[in-house]
Write an enzyme that holds these catalytic residues in place. Sequence first.
Site, PDB file in Angstrom:
ATOM      1  N   LEU A  75      14.651 -20.583   6.162  1.00 56.25           N
ATOM      2  CA  LEU A  75      14.529 -20.520   7.618  1.00 56.25           C
ATOM      3  C   LEU A  75      15.762 -19.975   8.320  1.00 56.25           C
ATOM      4  O   LEU A  75      15.848 -20.002   9.546  1.00 56.25           O
ATOM      5  CB  LEU A  75      14.148 -21.895   8.166  1.00 56.25           C
ATOM      6  CG  LEU A  75      12.801 -22.426   7.649  1.00 56.25           C
ATOM      7  CD1 LEU A  75      12.520 -23.813   8.178  1.00 56.25           C
ATOM      8  CD2 LEU A  75      11.670 -21.469   7.970  1.00 56.25           C
ATOM      9  N   HIS A  77      18.148 -17.083   9.761  1.00 51.56           N
ATOM     10  CA  HIS A  77      17.980 -15.717  10.244  1.00 51.56           C
ATOM     11  C   HIS A  77      18.823 -14.774   9.382  1.00 51.56           C
ATOM     12  O   HIS A  77      19.954 -15.127   9.031  1.00 51.56           O
ATOM     13  CB  HIS A  77      18.448 -15.608  11.702  1.00 51.56           C
ATOM     14  CG  HIS A  77      17.610 -16.395  12.641  1.00 51.56           C
ATOM     15  ND1 HIS A  77      17.827 -17.729  12.879  1.00 51.56           N
ATOM     16  CD2 HIS A  77      16.549 -16.041  13.394  1.00 51.56           C
ATOM     17  CE1 HIS A  77      16.938 -18.165  13.756  1.00 51.56           C
ATOM     18  NE2 HIS A  77      16.144 -17.165  14.075  1.00 51.56           N
ATOM     19  N   GLU A 114      26.277 -19.276   6.673  1.00 50.29           N
ATOM     20  CA  GLU A 114      26.937 -18.228   5.898  1.00 50.29           C
ATOM     21  C   GLU A 114      28.277 -18.714   5.350  1.00 50.29           C
ATOM     22  O   GLU A 114      28.608 -18.463   4.186  1.00 50.29           O
ATOM     23  CB  GLU A 114      27.120 -16.972   6.758  1.00 50.29           C
ATOM     24  CG  GLU A 114      25.833 -16.206   7.001  1.00 50.29           C
ATOM     25  CD  GLU A 114      24.816 -16.886   7.924  1.00 50.29           C
ATOM     26  OE1 GLU A 114      23.668 -16.423   7.966  1.00 50.29           O
ATOM     27  OE2 GLU A 114      25.151 -17.880   8.603  1.00 50.29           O
ATOM     28  N   ASP A 128      31.087 -21.486 -13.329  1.00 44.41           N
ATOM     29  CA  ASP A 128      30.498 -20.644 -14.364  1.00 44.41           C
ATOM     30  C   ASP A 128      31.568 -19.985 -15.234  1.00 44.41           C
ATOM     31  O   ASP A 128      31.439 -19.943 -16.461  1.00 44.41           O
ATOM     32  CB  ASP A 128      29.624 -19.561 -13.731  1.00 44.41           C
ATOM     33  CG  ASP A 128      29.054 -18.616 -14.773  1.00 44.41           C
ATOM     34  OD1 ASP A 128      28.361 -19.092 -15.693  1.00 44.41           O
ATOM     35  OD2 ASP A 128      29.301 -17.396 -14.676  1.00 44.41           O
TER      36      ASP A 128
END
Length: 150
Positions: A75, A77, A114, A128
Site C-alpha cells: 500500500l 505509494h 523508504e 547475508d
Amino acid sequence: MGRLTHINSRGEASMVDVSSKPVQLREAVASGEIWLQTDTLKLIQSENIAKGNVLAAARLAGIMAAKKTGELIPLCHPLPISHCEVNFEFPETRDRIIIKASAKISAQTGVEMEALTAVSVAALTIYDMCKAVDKQMRITDIKLISKTKK
C-alpha cells in the site's frame, strides 16, 4: 490511537488518496542495529569478509531498496525519492553496527517507509554477507527517528 488510514469504509485495505495534499519537501530518518561478534566487526572493517566490502554493499542495497519501497510494500505509494543516504556507526563496545538512513522527497506523502526499508535491507545485507562467520547476529531496534515536512 487514530484510525487506520489504509482501511476504507468497508474495512478493506486500500491505498490512501493523497491527490489533494500539497507537494512539500519531506525528510525521514530511520535507524536500526545489527549485533555481531567483535571479530566479525574487525573482519568487516578490514574488508576481509569473503563476499567483499560489506559496508559498501549494504549502503548500495539500502539505497536501492529505498527506491523500490513502493514495489515491496503493497500500500506504499511509488515515490521518486530525490535523495537517500545510508551510514554506519560503530559504538565503542564493538558489539554492533548502528545503521542510519535518511530519505528526501518533494511529494504529497511522506518518505518514512523508504528510510525504514533502507535500514532494513542494509542490515539484511550485512547479515547475508557475514552469516558464514557469525551465526549469532541479531537485527534489532529498527525505528523511525524523525520525519519532517516544509
